[in-house]
Design an enzyme around this catalytic site. Structure first.
Site, mmCIF file in Angstrom:
data_model
loop_
_atom_site.group_PDB
_atom_site.id
_atom_site.type_symbol
_atom_site.label_atom_id
_atom_site.label_comp_id
_atom_site.label_asym_id
_atom_site.label_seq_id
_atom_site.Cartn_x
_atom_site.Cartn_y
_atom_site.Cartn_z
ATOM 1 N N CYS A 165 1.056 -0.729 0.264
ATOM 2 C CA CYS A 165 -0.456 0.198 -0.001
ATOM 3 C C CYS A 165 0.909 1.158 0.306
ATOM 4 O O CYS A 165 0.334 2.438 -0.060
ATOM 5 C CB CYS A 165 -0.739 -0.051 1.570
ATOM 6 N N HIS A 309 -2.379 8.127 5.859
ATOM 7 C CA HIS A 309 -3.113 6.383 5.203
ATOM 8 C C HIS A 309 -4.459 6.466 5.394
ATOM 9 O O HIS A 309 -4.880 5.635 4.704
ATOM 10 C CB HIS A 309 -1.345 6.116 5.817
ATOM 11 N N GLU A 320 -0.799 5.684 13.189
ATOM 12 C CA GLU A 320 -0.352 6.879 13.085
ATOM 13 C C GLU A 320 -0.484 7.597 13.521
ATOM 14 O O GLU A 320 0.216 8.825 13.577
ATOM 15 C CB GLU A 320 -1.507 6.656 11.279
ATOM 16 N N LYS A 341 -9.735 8.132 2.177
ATOM 17 C CA LYS A 341 -9.880 7.177 2.033
ATOM 18 C C LYS A 341 -11.079 6.566 2.452
ATOM 19 O O LYS A 341 -11.758 5.858 2.241
ATOM 20 C CB LYS A 341 -8.842 5.648 3.015
ATOM 21 N N HIS A 346 -9.176 1.691 0.577
ATOM 22 C CA HIS A 346 -8.301 1.989 -0.467
ATOM 23 C C HIS A 346 -7.761 0.774 -1.054
ATOM 24 O O HIS A 346 -8.347 0.165 -1.266
ATOM 25 C CB HIS A 346 -8.118 0.913 1.330
ATOM 26 N N PHE A 404 2.027 -3.608 3.774
ATOM 27 C CA PHE A 404 2.208 -5.010 4.763
ATOM 28 C C PHE A 404 3.940 -4.925 4.423
ATOM 29 O O PHE A 404 3.922 -4.487 3.015
ATOM 30 C CB PHE A 404 1.455 -6.044 3.940
#
Lengths: 416, 85
Positions: A165, A309, A320, A341, A346, A404
């Site tokens: 991502c 994010h 975050e 988002k 996402h 990830f």
């Protein structure tokens, strides 16, 4: 002297709009592109709420060059986004003299997994194991960069980051490095994603990263409320697809081609968590944000906006927030933080490219898109620009992304 | 003489799968490579699609010998147990 890196064109294709302008308008209006999709039926998909691109802009007449054989949706999104970004830059005609100096850096987290799914089913029905000759060329992640180069007839280096991502952020950083090191004069950078195979959707749901089906969830009555970053009842990300591209240029190329800067990319940084296959590490994220500020030569109090994010997962949004507090210190209290988002879900590998394009639009329009569907969480106390867009005086903005595998990226843009 | 319905269907497959322009005339005698300019990947894709849609299975040796629209139609008929001529 260090070469400066400018954004001269940008694009975004999302569930909210077929280009960057319409996507950003939707974000500022607080609209959601998330809905329930019949093509994700409950007997095959754990979750049918998603963000899908209504229609990928088609190629001009006669511009096919093989793309129509490759039925991987991320490729079509990537090529359309690159075309839009080049048009936005005023580069509908590329001078022959620079074709070897144009790099393409476009990645994806999953590549052509949708094509793999289709062809696997078809091949399994054949006794002779016959498999489409377009499976391999259509699946490989670097085919996006390859098709863009082929479509635009540019011959510089190509690269295809696959950083989950954070892919888009890594692509833009890599393109910026090419400009800065004189490896290229223009860099077409971004990412594309469409990974709606049952196994990928269900895999995300099973690991509880993605919003699953819940009887009491507020998405049951209204799917547009499924993605709700930083909210007290956030319960996982909502998967979407899309693509975005920034066209980067060095100063000399920009002047030689009489192109106009839209923003400057003044800093970028990437690092690794070295921690866990999927869980973020707030300490390493904090460090990534600090490295980006150091690279840009700015202090925390100079940042006017942080495009998060902000996935809408319990863990990411908490980590975050902790990382922002660590990196910005007291300046975090007055920092505007929002996640788009909530509106577009996402986009996985494409997400950070889309968010970068939105940062450019924020600088151009002096507007911060809101975090929609927001209900305050007493544990997360930053200014998340809740639910309503905000006019602001924006000079320096940051976009951050984490993937990830423990891979992080941050980009810092400045108004020109 | 190839059955006209079969010929029409095969020609449609060729146009769709191999993206042969509508301005190019396709006949029973048309050669895949020399006349229609079909490349090797498109040709393999065509043969796979034909096998799926016509429920026939052509082995590699047969496929290697198929050079024209007519020969493909004949192979389909042969595998279906129907006389082509």
């Amino acid at each position: 002297m260090t070469r400066r890196v400018y954004i001269i064109g940008h694009s975004a294709i999302t569930c909210l709009g077929a280009n960057a302008r319409s996507t950003f308008e939707g974000l500022v209006e607080g609209r959601s592109g998330i809905s329930t999709h019949e093509e994700l039926p409950a007997d095959r998909y754990i979750q049918s709420i998603a963000g899908r691109v209504a229609q990928i802009p088609s190629l001009p007449e006669g511009a096919d060059s093989g793309l129509s054989r490759l039925n991987a949706r991320f490729l079509h999104l990537a090529v359309a986004a690159a075309r839009e970004a080049m048009l936005d830059a005023g580069l509908d005609q590329i001078p022959d003299s620079i074709r070897e100096r144009v790099a393409v850096v476009v990645g994806s987290a999953f590549g052509g997994m949708d094509l793999y799914e289709t062809e696997r089913e078809a091949a399994s029905r054949r006794k002779n194991l016959g498999t489409s000759p377009f499976l391999v060329p259509g699946m490989i992640i670097n085919q996006a960069a390859g098709q863009i180069a082929q479509q635009l007839q540019v011959f510089g280096p190509s690269l295809a980051p696959a950083n989950a991502c954070a892919t888009g952020g890594y692509a833009i950083s890599a393109g910026a490095e090419m400009i800065r090191s004189s490896a290229a004069d223009l860099a077409i950078c971004g990412a594309a994603e469409s990974a709606f195979t049952p196994e990928i959707v269900n895999g995300f749901a099973t690991m509880k990263a993605m919003l699953g089906k819940k009887a009491q969830d507020r998405s049951v009555g209204d799917p547009s409320q499924a993605s709700r970053p930083f909210s007290i009842d956030r319960a996982g990300f909502v998967m979407s697809e899309g693509a975005a591209v920034l066209v980067l240029a060095g100063e000399s190329a920009m002047q030689a081609l009489n192109l106009q800067p839209q923003a400057e990319l003044i800093g970028w940084a990437s690092n690794s968590d070295a921690y866990h296959m999927a869980m973020p590490n707030p300490e390493r994220i904090r460090r990534c944000l600090q490295l980006a500020m150091a690279h840009a030569g700015v202090n925390p109090d100079q940042l006017d906006y942080y495009n998060a994010h902000g996935t809408s997962t319990v863990v990411n949004d908490r980590s975050e927030t902790e990382a922002i507090r660590g990196a910005f210190g007291t300046a975090a209290e007055s920092l505007a933080v929002s996640s788009i988002k909530g509106a577009i879900g996402h986009g996985l590998g494409a997400a950070s490219a889309i968010e970068a394009a939105c940062c450019v639009r924020s600088l151009l329009t002096q507007t911060i898109p809101p975090t929609i569907n927001y209900i305050a969480d007493p544990e997360l106390t930053l200014d998340y620009v809740p639910n309503v867009a905000r006019d602001a005086s924006l000079d320096v903005v940051m976009s951050a992304s984490f993937g990830f595998g423990g891979t992080n990226n941050a980009l810092i843009f400045r108004k020109v | 003489m190839i059955d006209s319905a079969l010929l029409t269907s095969v020609v449609e497959h060729v146009r769709t799968v191999c993206k042969v322009s509508p301005s190019v005339q396709i006949t029973e005698q048309s050669r895949f490579v020399d006349d229609l300019g079909i490349d090797s990947l498109d040709l393999v894709s065509l043969f796979l699609t034909i096998q799926d849609d016509f429920s026939v299975e052509l082995d590699d040796k047969e496929l290697a010998e198929l050079k024209t629209i007519g020969s493909l139609c004949a192979a389909i008929c042969s595998h279906r147990g129907v006389a082509a001529a």
